[in-house]
Enzyme design. Structure first.
Site, PDB file in Angstrom:
ATOM      1  N   SER A   1       9.836  35.049  68.891  1.00 25.75           N
ATOM      2  CA  SER A   1       8.553  35.246  68.222  1.00 25.75           C
ATOM      3  C   SER A   1       8.692  36.108  66.978  1.00 25.75           C
ATOM      4  O   SER A   1       9.417  37.105  66.972  1.00 25.75           O
ATOM      5  CB  SER A   1       7.570  35.912  69.191  1.00 25.75           C
ATOM      6  OG  SER A   1       6.397  36.330  68.515  1.00 25.75           O
TER       7      SER A   1
ATOM      8  N   TYR B   1       4.346  42.544  74.505  1.00 21.84           N
ATOM      9  CA  TYR B   1       4.748  41.144  74.350  1.00 21.84           C
ATOM     10  C   TYR B   1       5.900  41.034  73.364  1.00 21.84           C
ATOM     11  O   TYR B   1       6.943  40.434  73.666  1.00 21.84           O
ATOM     12  CB  TYR B   1       3.570  40.288  73.876  1.00 21.84           C
ATOM     13  CG  TYR B   1       4.013  38.944  73.339  1.00 21.84           C
ATOM     14  CD1 TYR B   1       4.431  37.932  74.189  1.00 21.84           C
ATOM     15  CD2 TYR B   1       4.042  38.699  71.959  1.00 21.84           C
ATOM     16  CE1 TYR B   1       4.861  36.704  73.695  1.00 21.84           C
ATOM     17  CE2 TYR B   1       4.470  37.478  71.463  1.00 21.84           C
ATOM     18  CZ  TYR B   1       4.882  36.488  72.326  1.00 21.84           C
ATOM     19  OH  TYR B   1       5.323  35.293  71.832  1.00 21.84           O
TER      20      TYR B   1
ATOM     21  N   LYS C   1      -5.305  27.708  75.240  1.00 20.59           N
ATOM     22  CA  LYS C   1      -4.848  29.061  74.952  1.00 20.59           C
ATOM     23  C   LYS C   1      -5.986  30.056  74.773  1.00 20.59           C
ATOM     24  O   LYS C   1      -5.754  31.268  74.682  1.00 20.59           O
ATOM     25  CB  LYS C   1      -3.952  29.069  73.711  1.00 20.59           C
ATOM     26  CG  LYS C   1      -2.644  28.316  73.897  1.00 20.59           C
ATOM     27  CD  LYS C   1      -1.751  28.421  72.683  1.00 20.59           C
ATOM     28  CE  LYS C   1      -1.234  29.832  72.484  1.00 20.59           C
ATOM     29  NZ  LYS C   1      -0.294  29.938  71.356  1.00 20.59           N
TER      30      LYS C   1
END
Length: 313
Positions: A117, A141, A179
């Site tokens: 990411s 995250y 999502k």
């Protein structure tokens, strides 16, 4: 057989779609369908089997030879909620699970391609490079993603099978409906207009610039890296930073609207929000990949048309 974790998710299901177009149908989907709405992402795809993510994990931990003749593992499964602060859950789900799967692939000499990411770059104010000195995660995250990248870098020194990570920037496109809050700004702005509201942006959104990449372009990068048996960690973005204001104006033009509601920036996000991302694609290009990405306006309009099938534009 090809294994896709997170196969019922956004990017995972798009990978399967592209594999189907290449006549791959022997595909094992690994996912967690507690959110049953995700079934719609794979209902029109050709797969050979489905297994729950924890059952899959236990299978490879207890029997290294449980799955045979695996051509590749695309590891897309993860908790992608950047507002989730349960560190124990995040590290178990994103970091430890990824390590278990990577080690199994190395032992079985299976190509392993995984989702990293661009969130690992934190408050990067210029082009983001795939080097540790540019990494500064803002939440648990992004930390889980960064730590696994570090683990991969060590594994790359001895692994004999391909290991490849793609640092996704702001991916948008079809099959992201499930999502909810983590769907793209494009999805949310369109949804607000569909429900009769003026689209909302944070005050100062003309200064918030992100690297947006259409999901089909992101998948093309990943499949190319697999087909060329390339190892490493690569940025997966368009190389262009576009403001949220510009994105909103594309959507307004499609809907023939001209009103935007500007709302205060949430206190809970201050200090934890990326205001700028832009992928440096030098490393990717050195592999021989020749980028051919959809321009943001073309990509957004193609996506918006799919979200509004009854509208003629």
């Amino acid at each position: 057989m090809v294994i896709v974790t997170g196969g019922a998710g956004f990017i995972g299901s798009n990978i399967i779609h592209s594999l189907n177009e290449k006549n791959y149908t022997d595909i094992l989907v690994v996912d967690n369908l507690n959110n049953g709405i995700k079934f719609s992402n794979i209902s029109d795809l050709h797969i050979s089997d489905y297994i729950d993510k924890e059952s899959f994990r236990m299978s490879i931990l207890t029997n290294k030879n449980f799955f045979r003749n695996v051509e590749a593992v695309f590891h897309e499964g993860a908790c992608t909620d950047t507002t989730e602060w349960n560190g124990k859950y995040m590290m178990h789900n994103n970091y430890q699970y990824s390590k278990d799967l990577l080690n199994w692939c190395i032992q079985q000499s299976i190509p392993f391609l995984y989702a990293s990411s661009a969130s690992v770059y934190g408050h990067c104010k210029d082009e983001c490079l795939e080097e540790s000195k540019y990494e500064s995660p803002l939440n648990i995250y992004s930390y889980s993603k960064m730590l696994f990248d570090h683990y991969v870098r060590k594994a790359l020194t001895t692994a004999k099978s391909p290991i490849c990570g793609c640092r996704y920037f702001n991916v948008y496109g079809e099959k992201e409906t499930h999502k909810n809050n983590m769907a793209s700004i494009i999805f949310h702005l369109n949804k607000q207009i569909q429900t009769g509201k003026d689209p909302q942006l944070f005050i100062g959104s003309h200064n918030f610039k992100r690297d947006f990449i259409y999901v089909k372009d992101a998948v093309s990068i990943k499949l190319w890296l697999w087909e060329k048996t390339i190892s490493g960690i690569f940025n997966c973005g368009s190389g262009v930073a576009t403001s949220f204001q510009e994105v909103a104006e594309i959507i307004l033009e499609f809907h023939k609207k001209n009103e935007i509601e500007y709302i205060p920036f949430p206190e809970s996000l201050k200090g934890f929000y990326q205001k700028f991302t832009k992928a440096n694609l030098t490393k990717l290009k050195k592999t021989g990949y020749v980028p051919s990405f959809k321009h943001i306006k073309i990509g957004v309009l193609e996506y918006i048309k799919s979200l509004n099938p009854t509208m003629k534009r």
